[in-house]
Motif scaffolding. Sequence first.
Motif, PDB file in Angstrom:
ATOM      1  N   LEU A 166       4.581  -7.937   7.452  1.00  0.00           N
ATOM      2  CA  LEU A 166       5.213  -6.691   7.048  1.00  0.00           C
ATOM      3  C   LEU A 166       4.204  -5.553   6.909  1.00  0.00           C
ATOM      4  O   LEU A 166       3.033  -5.777   6.619  1.00  0.00           O
ATOM      5  N   THR A 167       4.707  -4.337   7.098  1.00  0.00           N
ATOM      6  CA  THR A 167       3.923  -3.108   6.937  1.00  0.00           C
ATOM      7  C   THR A 167       2.729  -3.089   7.886  1.00  0.00           C
ATOM      8  O   THR A 167       1.620  -2.693   7.508  1.00  0.00           O
ATOM      9  N   SER A 191       6.827  -6.591  11.562  1.00  0.00           N
ATOM     10  CA  SER A 191       7.530  -5.437  11.012  1.00  0.00           C
ATOM     11  C   SER A 191       6.559  -4.268  10.924  1.00  0.00           C
ATOM     12  O   SER A 191       5.598  -4.298  10.158  1.00  0.00           O
ATOM     13  N   THR A 193       5.513  -0.275  10.152  1.00  0.00           N
ATOM     14  CA  THR A 193       5.865   0.861   9.315  1.00  0.00           C
ATOM     15  C   THR A 193       5.607   2.141  10.094  1.00  0.00           C
ATOM     16  O   THR A 193       4.785   2.162  11.013  1.00  0.00           O
ATOM     17  N   ASN A 227       9.753  -1.484   8.369  1.00  0.00           N
ATOM     18  CA  ASN A 227       9.805  -1.454   6.910  1.00  0.00           C
ATOM     19  C   ASN A 227       8.942  -0.338   6.338  1.00  0.00           C
ATOM     20  O   ASN A 227       8.100   0.234   7.019  1.00  0.00           O
ATOM     21  N   CYS A 228       9.204  -0.022   5.087  1.00  0.00           N
ATOM     22  CA  CYS A 228       8.444   0.965   4.313  1.00  0.00           C
ATOM     23  C   CYS A 228       8.490   2.361   4.922  1.00  0.00           C
ATOM     24  O   CYS A 228       7.472   3.065   4.988  1.00  0.00           O
ATOM     25  N   ARG A 252      13.899  -2.827   6.666  1.00  0.00           N
ATOM     26  CA  ARG A 252      13.590  -2.845   5.235  1.00  0.00           C
ATOM     27  C   ARG A 252      13.143  -1.424   4.882  1.00  0.00           C
ATOM     28  O   ARG A 252      11.961  -1.151   4.716  1.00  0.00           O
ATOM     29  N   ASN A 254      12.728   2.305   2.993  1.00  0.00           N
ATOM     30  CA  ASN A 254      12.518   2.868   1.665  1.00  0.00           C
ATOM     31  C   ASN A 254      13.750   3.661   1.252  1.00  0.00           C
ATOM     32  O   ASN A 254      14.448   4.240   2.091  1.00  0.00           O
ATOM     33  N   CYS A 297      12.791  -1.796   0.944  1.00  0.00           N
ATOM     34  CA  CYS A 297      11.362  -1.803   0.663  1.00  0.00           C
ATOM     35  C   CYS A 297      11.143  -0.951  -0.583  1.00  0.00           C
ATOM     36  O   CYS A 297      11.930  -1.015  -1.522  1.00  0.00           O
TER      37      CYS A 297
END
Length: 314
Positions: A166-167, A191, A193, A227-228, A252, A254, A297
């Motif tokens: 992630l991120t 994933s 960002t 995500n994020c 995911r 924010n 997120c």
Amino acid sequence: MTAKYRHNLPQLGDRIFLLDGGLETTLIFQEGVDLPLFAAFDLLSSAEGEQRLEDYFRPYIDIARQSRRGLILETPTWRASKVWADQLGYSAEELAEANRRAVALAERIRERHETADTPMVISGCIGPKGDGYDPSEAPSIDEARAYHQAQVDTFSDSAADLVAALTMNTVDEAIGIAQAAQSAGIPLVISFTTETDGRLPSGVTLAEAIRTVDEVTGGAPAYYMINCAHPEHFQQALDPGEDWTRRIRGLRANASRKSHEELDGSTELDEGNPAELGQLYASLRERFGHLTLLGGCCGTDDRHIRAIDACCRH
């Protein structure tokens, strides 16, 4: 210790799977937990901390079971790699044990709460070696593979069904992790960002990032996520007619529209608007029906996931 779904990931079908919200922001800002370095895995060092993590997942389990959705159980191990563990005083073996305990916690949750209508997939969470918002010191492909191999191998030797990076903010680190997962023989999710312009913090477009990772690794990731970032930051970067867009199956997002720089400087949690976030997810699913993994997120919690679930009925 046997992985239940590793060789037949149920989230690759058409049904919706839910994910949790922002674990670290929920614990820090809503529950007042001290999490140095955002390292939620450190809670696994005590029975009290482990119970807190289990309690965190309960509302998400309830939402998934009530709606008969699948659920991805993401381990609290985004920071459970060497650079961060060293700062917290963990040895290599203690770090490996923390990752194993995280999977064991997910196993217990699954044993207690999984139903035929709500399959629960255990995802071993991996975070970037450096700052998720700052790619300036990100590793090369070879460095990333060498760095992340230990955590990937630990998950491969556990009941984790897959690993999720992630991120991710650079293509090279994503490729290195993909190669580590290939070596370990465990499915992988990448994933990325994005900044407010829909590009990775490194400046690369999502299209370039996904195409390059797939080209270099032979399409190793089972799928991709974002995500994020707020949906308004990345939705215009997605093209319904492109194959690379169809490789993205999960979100995911924010709750906040703030940039990464603004979020870094915030002393209060920006929870956004759960109902609005749910509608944004529904709008994205109208355009991109392959977005079937829905979570949150930074700044999101069970209210946001409940709203997303309610808005995405089809």
